[in-house]
Design an enzyme around this catalytic site. Structure first.
Site, PDB file in Angstrom:
ATOM      1  CG  HIS A 327     -25.737  -0.544  21.817  1.00 13.36           C
ATOM      2  ND1 HIS A 327     -26.903   1.113  21.994  1.00 13.36           N
ATOM      3  CD2 HIS A 327     -26.511  -1.006  22.198  1.00 13.36           C
ATOM      4  CE1 HIS A 327     -28.030   1.188  23.417  1.00 13.36           C
ATOM      5  NE2 HIS A 327     -27.353  -0.982  22.999  1.00 13.36           N
ATOM      6  NE  ARG A 347     -32.556   3.301  21.724  1.00 13.18           N
ATOM      7  CZ  ARG A 347     -31.781   2.080  20.652  1.00 13.18           C
ATOM      8  NH1 ARG A 347     -32.275   2.079  19.172  1.00 13.18           N
ATOM      9  NH2 ARG A 347     -30.687   1.690  21.032  1.00 13.18           N
TER      10      ARG A 347
END
Lengths: 557, 248
Positions: A327, A347
């Site tokens: 990740h 994000r």
């Protein structure tokens, strides 16, 4: 622990560039993405999967010759933890129609659907029901629900693109067409989706999505799914018995080769016992606790790949295990939070990734493997743009405060309540200060071979969730794992309940496949390795050295 | 990031007391990691190690301090002279119900959890919550039949059970919370109509032939379509529509 004065100084550089970055974002000007045909270049150079010498060919079993991460090979090339001759197969402790192994999103969904289709179920799990990666998944669940701009067609393309076009088409077809149904099922179970006042679902982008398709429940989507399906399982105590702190260690086959139960281990009393069933659903999840290449992990404590080990011994091949997902954004500060998942949704909401100079170096929503590789490159000697941490590591900034500037004061606190509380405990206000992150071991892209009904080559043995390989190809997109556990958990439950109809389940129990596998391991010259691992070993090695009358089998006593 | 190697970093050891027994552990560790440093291999009281599963509810106090403190072992950093006990399990009543048949009435929760009225307002549940949830307040909302508030106020609950362990009225707050949330999600929040429509479209087979086409394509054809797909821009209205509509 709040940021050190050194880090606070470096944060000033992020603050200096922030207003201009926010302005660009408002105008819709994004940092240039890495072109699809250049993705392989950065992956080959910086992604941990491609580091020379980290893969190993399997010496035994159905996928002999297949090169996968050494840590995976290690657990697959083990002998049984218990001598199969010592197990009295005539003593059956519990009996049921469908045995579900694993207490995560897939296991609980499978149990509910098997029950709904008439089966009595035992759900056995290594730790508590709900101690699972599903609980920890934060960002969201994909599904092409928005009729005016999205469809399973685009979802399919996104899944394939993220997986580098090698995914199993049948599995992806099932994932994307069943997705709306899975979302609706969760909605009916009372899961609280974030919604508009008219009931329209909120949705966002994730890395590699062409449409805003990620539905969510605050920043604890997985926990909300987990506690909802678990609560529903607990509403049916007569039909679904839950057996906790009891991992399965071997599958049982009958004389015609059907899977008919498992040998279980009581973690507390250290006894082995037998659960007999007419079908078995493997939903043991992933493998983060194997710490591939020594990476920290976002995974829960029990993610040791037990289901891979047992199923492999029963003759099911593995697939797509040659890639592992890191990740992009695991916490690297403070030390107490190292490895902790910072959801991709940050994000998705517009936060940039910036280096030590406060500069953007990557579009923040590349597919995960590409994003992670770009961060590793930025911190590598080739660029030297990492932010040094007090423990001697490097990271880059995830600029969450941008979100409040883009979407209004208070957005971070409202959309990311879980992470806000957590960082507040360490004296860090993520509405005002960026988070320091680095890629962390997150997901097992591959797993066991099964078809889109969850069936394996062993009759009566089904796969669901992270243990099932092929859906995500070589790289999973955000929001497709919560979807995967729900879709394939439900499917395995339905099909297992169907399969047992008309099956008396009175064949003789056998562990011959285990004996045979043990011999194969011995024949390959592999010694002193046992599996499944069950729990990682984090206890103090100095203490272990002094435990003079204790014997360990693998990581456990 | 690589696993940290204890030996590389200098460590300042402090005394903590696990169930009354002293161990000297590095001061930078969480209670969970300190317990492992002391030599335990955890079975109970350890789940996600990330503050969300609720397996590691922990109570501690300090000498000469009358106060009890609460936290999750995986999130709380050790301090000198902490006396620590974990509550990995606490028995709790769970009502079984058919969610479909419930209605968000004033008494829907108290019908299933009549003991809710025994709450004496001591606020120990709120004080013991490691997630800083106003537990007593959401219980009061559930008591009053305010499902929305009870659901929203309990949303961050990790169901660790510390509230229940400390409750003199023997309530099982976290089960009341999830019941409220499920009723809210099912019967109060408006249903998503576009989702229903989409399920119907899928069931009618609208996407069968276009998906079969995709499934038959080779990598290059797929890559071409993938590159050409039109991304929904970040800052657009929810009702944004793509140019290409034939695959919707």
């Amino acid at each position: 622990m709040p940021y050190t004065p050194e880090l606070k100084n470096l944060i000033k550089k992020v603050e200096e560039t922030r207003p201009a970055r926010v302005e660009r974002k408002k105008k819709g000007e994004e940092f240039t993405g890495i072109p699809v045909d250049k993705r392989q270049d950065i992956l080959k150079k910086y992604h941990p999967d491609f580091i020379a010498g980290t893969r190993k060919e399997l010496k035994v079993g159905a996928s002999k010759g297949y090169a996968i991460a050494q840590e995976y090979a290690y657990i697959l090339e083990t002998k049984s933890r218990v001598d199969p001759d010592k197990i009295d197969l005539s003593k059956v402790a519990m009996e049921t129609d469908v045995l579900v192994i694993g207490g995560g999103g897939a296991g609980n969904s499978a149990a509910l659907l098997a029950r709904e289709n008439g089966a009595k179920v035992i759900l056995a799990t290594k730790l508590r029901n709900g101690d699972a990666n599903t609980m920890m998944a934060e960002g969201g669940i994909q599904g092409a629900s928005k009729t005016w701009k999205d469809s399973p067609y685009y979802h399919y393309l996104d899944v394939l693109g993220g997986g580098h076009f090698v995914n199993d088409p049948e599995l992806v077809y099932t994932l994307v067409t069943e997705a709306p149904k899975a979302l609706q099922w969760l909605e009916k179970l009372g899961m609280i989706f974030s919604k508009y006042p008219d009931g329209k679902l909120h949705s966002m982008h994730g890395g590699g999505t062409s449409r805003k398709r990620m539905h969510y429940a605050g920043d604890i989507t997985g926990a909300e799914i987990m506690r909802t399906v678990r609560d529903e399982v607990r509403n049916h105590p007569e039909d679904i018995k839950v057996v906790e702190f009891s991992p399965a260690v071997e599958l049982l086959l009958d004389d015609s080769g059907r899977c008919v139960g498992a040998v279980m281990y009581n973690l507390e009393t250290e006894e082995y016992f037998i659960i007999k069933a007419k079908a078995v659903i493997m939903a043991t999840g992933g493998t983060g606790r194997l710490h591939i290449q020594d990476f920290m992990t976002t995974n829960h404590y029990g993610a040791t790949g037990d289901g891979l080990v047992m199923s492999y011994r029963a003759g099911v091949p593995v697939c797509f295990l040659h890639t592992v997902q890191y990740h992009p954004t695991g916490a690297v500060f403070p030390e107490q939070a190292e490895g902790l998942l910072i959801t991709e949704k940050v994000r998705g909401a517009g936060a940039n990734i910036v280096n030590v100079h406060g500069e953007q170096f990557v579009f923040e929503r590349e597919p995960r493997d590409v994003e992670a590789s770009a961060i590793i490159r930025e911190c590598s000697k080739d660029r030297n743009n990492g932010v040094p941490t007090p423990t001697g590591k490097f990271g880059v900034w995830l600029d969450a405060p941008m979100i409040d500037m883009l979407s209004g004061e208070g957005t971070v606190a409202r959309e990311f309540p879980g992470k806000s509380i957590l960082f507040r405990r360490y004296g860090i206000n993520i509405s005002k200060e960026p988070m320091l992150i680095y890629p962390t071991l997150h997901y097992q892209n591959g797993g066991m071979e099964a078809n889109n009904k969850g069936e394996t080559k062993v009759p009566g043995l089904y796969m669901a969730g992270e243990v099932l390989g092929g859906i995500h190809g070589q790289n999973r997109l955000m929001g497709n794992s919560l979807l995967d556990v729900t879709v394939f958990g439900r499917i395995a439950g339905i099909n297992a309940a169907e399969y047992i109809k008309g099956f008396a389940g009175n064949g003789n129990l056998s562990l011959d496949h285990v004996k045979k596998f043990n011999k194969e391991v011995e024949g390959a010259g592999i010694k002193d390795k046992v599996g499944p691992m069950l729990l990682p070993d984090y206890s103090n090695p100095d203490v272990r050295k002094r435990q003079l009358t204790t014997e360990y089998l693998g990581t456990m006593r | 990031m690589k696993k940290s190697n204890d030996k590389e970093t200098k460590r300042n050891l402090i005394p903590i007391f696990l169930m009354g027994k002293r161990y000297d552990v590095p001061d930078s560790l969480t209670i969970q990691k300190a317990t492992e440093y002391a030599g335990y291999q955890l079975i109970r009281g350890c789940g996600c190690r990330g503050g969300i599963c609720g397996a590691c509810g922990t109570i501690y106090r300090f000498p000469n301090d009358s106060k009890l403190y609460y936290g999750l072992a995986c999130q709380t950093v050790v301090e000198s002279n902490m006396y620590i006990t974990q509550i990995p399990f606490f028995p709790g009543n769970k009502a079984t119900y058919d969610l479909e048949k419930l209605e968000p009435t004033e008494s829907v929760i108290s019908d299933y959890y009549p003991e809710i009225f025994k709450c004496m307002g001591c606020n120990n549940c709120t004080l013991s919550c490691p997630m800083d949830i106003k537990v007593m307040d959401y219980v009061a909302m559930a008591m009053a039949g305010n499902i929305k508030e009870a659901a929203e106020m309990s949303f961050d609950c990790v169901m660790c059970g510390l509230c229940s362990a400390r409750c003199p009225a023997e309530e099982v707050q976290y089960n009341i919370g999830i019941m409220a949330r499920r009723i809210y999600g099912r019967h109060v929040l408006p249903k998503s109509e576009h989702l229903e429509e989409r399920v119907q479209q899928v069931e009618e087979g609208r996407y069968e032939s276009m998906l079969k086409d995709l499934m038959g394509m080779d990598k290059d054809q797929l890559r071409e379509l993938y590159i050409k797909r039109q991304p929904e821009p970040d800052n657009v209205d929810e009702m944004w529509e793509p140019d290409e509509k034939k695959y919707l």
